[in-house]
Design a protein around this motif. Structure first.
Motif, PDB file in Angstrom:
ATOM      1  N   UNK A 145      -4.821   7.370  25.296  1.00 49.80           N
ATOM      2  CA  UNK A 145      -4.849   5.980  25.433  1.00 49.80           C
ATOM      3  C   UNK A 145      -5.154   5.282  23.836  1.00 49.80           C
ATOM      4  N   UNK A 146      -4.241   4.439  23.217  1.00 52.12           N
ATOM      5  CA  UNK A 146      -4.618   3.903  22.000  1.00 52.12           C
ATOM      6  C   UNK A 146      -5.157   2.415  22.188  1.00 52.12           C
ATOM      7  N   UNK A 147      -6.013   2.157  21.202  1.00 45.70           N
ATOM      8  CA  UNK A 147      -6.733   0.687  21.678  1.00 45.70           C
ATOM      9  C   UNK A 147      -6.512  -0.050  20.367  1.00 45.70           C
ATOM     10  N   UNK A 148      -5.648  -0.991  20.405  1.00 42.45           N
ATOM     11  CA  UNK A 148      -5.355  -1.903  19.119  1.00 42.45           C
ATOM     12  C   UNK A 148      -5.907  -3.376  19.335  1.00 42.45           C
ATOM     13  N   UNK A 149      -7.352  -3.184  19.555  1.00 48.67           N
ATOM     14  CA  UNK A 149      -7.896  -4.449  19.708  1.00 48.67           C
ATOM     15  C   UNK A 149      -9.134  -4.706  19.084  1.00 48.67           C
ATOM     16  N   UNK A 150      -9.096  -5.575  18.093  1.00 49.37           N
ATOM     17  CA  UNK A 150     -10.092  -5.851  16.865  1.00 49.37           C
ATOM     18  C   UNK A 150     -11.498  -5.961  17.573  1.00 49.37           C
ATOM     19  N   UNK A 151     -11.944  -6.830  18.580  1.00 48.70           N
ATOM     20  CA  UNK A 151     -13.292  -6.807  18.937  1.00 48.70           C
ATOM     21  C   UNK A 151     -13.742  -5.480  19.412  1.00 48.70           C
ATOM     22  N   UNK A 231     -13.661   3.331  20.173  1.00 44.66           N
ATOM     23  CA  UNK A 231     -13.472   2.367  19.199  1.00 44.66           C
ATOM     24  C   UNK A 231     -13.488   2.681  17.846  1.00 44.66           C
ATOM     25  N   UNK A 232     -14.012   3.877  17.285  1.00 44.30           N
ATOM     26  CA  UNK A 232     -14.084   4.063  16.037  1.00 44.30           C
ATOM     27  C   UNK A 232     -12.828   4.946  15.516  1.00 44.30           C
ATOM     28  N   UNK A 233     -12.150   5.525  16.514  1.00 44.80           N
ATOM     29  CA  UNK A 233     -10.811   6.152  16.343  1.00 44.80           C
ATOM     30  C   UNK A 233      -9.743   5.334  16.895  1.00 44.80           C
ATOM     31  N   UNK A 234     -10.128   4.216  17.751  1.00 44.93           N
ATOM     32  CA  UNK A 234      -9.161   3.264  17.975  1.00 44.93           C
ATOM     33  C   UNK A 234      -8.084   3.918  19.254  1.00 44.93           C
ATOM     34  N   UNK A 235      -8.725   5.075  19.950  1.00 41.45           N
ATOM     35  CA  UNK A 235      -8.118   5.454  21.147  1.00 41.45           C
ATOM     36  C   UNK A 235      -9.267   6.288  21.950  1.00 41.45           C
ATOM     37  N   UNK A 236      -8.639   6.871  23.173  1.00 41.80           N
ATOM     38  CA  UNK A 236      -9.455   7.622  24.149  1.00 41.80           C
ATOM     39  C   UNK A 236      -8.738   8.805  24.449  1.00 41.80           C
ATOM     40  N   UNK A 237      -9.216  10.002  23.967  1.00 39.86           N
ATOM     41  CA  UNK A 237      -8.671  11.270  24.301  1.00 39.86           C
ATOM     42  C   UNK A 237      -9.425  11.926  25.575  1.00 39.86           C
ATOM     43  N   UNK A 238      -8.813  11.839  26.681  1.00 41.68           N
ATOM     44  CA  UNK A 238      -9.564  12.387  27.805  1.00 41.68           C
ATOM     45  C   UNK A 238     -10.075  13.860  27.920  1.00 41.68           C
TER      46      UNK A 238
END
Length: 330
Positions: A145-151, A231-238
């Motif tokens: 899951x990628x996270x493109x969310x600045x906060x 948040x550091x890699x802008x993604x969640x790898x389960x």
């Protein structure tokens, strides 16, 4: 604390000799940069997990599910943010709340299995270690899951007062736990449970509640670490997030001077242990040694620490030293 600090100092000094600019710090664009800052920043997730692991080990427990808890929490945060990746802060608060709630439930599960059901800690946490990544993959649908969310990115990549924000997170966790253990009777209760659980129970210490609380705390620190990592890699790898983190956390706690048999613990030492591991990793990469050697070095460190903490081994070394001393005198 002397030996962990000496070990860290020698590692840093060795790197400084190999690379003259290794210990230098620079201030650019309102931020502090340098290898020392990078080491501390990269060690932040491990430092958080090590703080929680310290409490569990201090009561004669063990938690080998922290890597899975990190993966579940990171995935839950990414899934919560989902398509709401706007500019508001509501998704951020929801993501943090989801990660912490998942972590608390995981810690409660482990604590109940150990303190109430009576399972061995390694068996109880092994269940979640195996099932946890499956749960995370179910949440993510088997995808990264990628996270493109600045906060959200600010948690792991942001700076506050020129210093990485993750270091403030670690500092808050350390100060909070240190205050609870030093300023209240909780620290004494933890030591008493670690030294002799039966005697602590007879003395009226609520060992069961404290044990559950320790596992919940450990899982919460893993959840916060999951927030920093994702948040550091802008993604969640389960599948890969937090993989083998439990080994590093146990090693950091042991290097910091906490007795693996329980009863004696050092929160500050665990932080130093996390910095030692990250500095060692950085050193291995810097000298050009293949990354695979990193695991071998960690295994050797675990072996050495276990030997040093073994009463039988220390007694054997004292006997051998005394024998050689008598031989020289004769």
């Amino acid at each position: 604390m002397f030996w962990p600090l000496l070990t860290l100092a020698l590692l840093l000094l060795g790197n400084g000799l190999l690379n003259p600019g290794f210990l230098s710090l620079q201030w650019r664009d309102g931020h502090l940069y340098g290898n020392l800052v990078d080491i501390a920043n990269r060690a932040a997730p491990l430092a958080l997990v090590s703080l929680g692991m310290t409490l569990v080990i201090a009561i004669r427990g063990l938690d080998i599910s922290v890597g899975a808890v990190l993966a579940i929490s990171a995935t839950a945060a990414a899934w919560t943010i989902g398509p709401q990746q706007g500019d508001g802060l509501v998704p951020l608060f929801l993501a943090i709340a989801a990660a912490l709630a998942i972590g608390a439930l995981c810690g409660l599960w482990n604590g109940v299995l150990v303190a109430t059901v009576g399972m061995q800690p390694i068996v109880a946490t092994l269940i979640l270690m195996v099932a946890g990544r499956g749960i995370a993959q179910l949440l993510s649908g088997g995808q990264v899951l990628t996270i493109y969310y600045p906060p959200y990115a600010f948690l792991g990549k942001g700076f506050l007062l020129g210093v990485p924000f993750s270091l403030f997170v670690v500092a808050c966790a350390f100060v909070s736990l240190q205050g609870l253990l030093r300023r209240t009777a909780l620290g004494l209760f933890v030591r008493s449970i670690g030294h002799n659980p039966l005697a602590a129970h007879v003395a009226g210490v609520r060992a069961r509640a404290i044990t559950i609380a320790a596992y919940v705390t450990c899982a919460l620190t893993a959840s916060v670490a999951g927030l920093l990592v994702s948040s550091n890699v802008s993604s969640a790898d389960a599948n890969n997030a937090g993989l083998l983190l439990e080994l590093d956390a146990i090693l950091a706690v042991a290097l910091g001077g906490t007795a693996l048999g329980g009863g004696r613990f050092h929160l500050a030492g665990s932080l130093v242990g996390a910095l030692i591991i990250q500095t060692l990793t950085t050193t291995i990469y810097a000298v050009g040694v293949p990354p695979q050697v990193n695991m071998v070095v960690k295994a050797l460190l675990v072996f050495a620490v276990m030997l040093l903490q073994s009463p039988e081994f220390r007694a054997w070394v004292r006997t051998l030293t005394a024998f050689h001393g008598r031989e020289r005198q004769s």
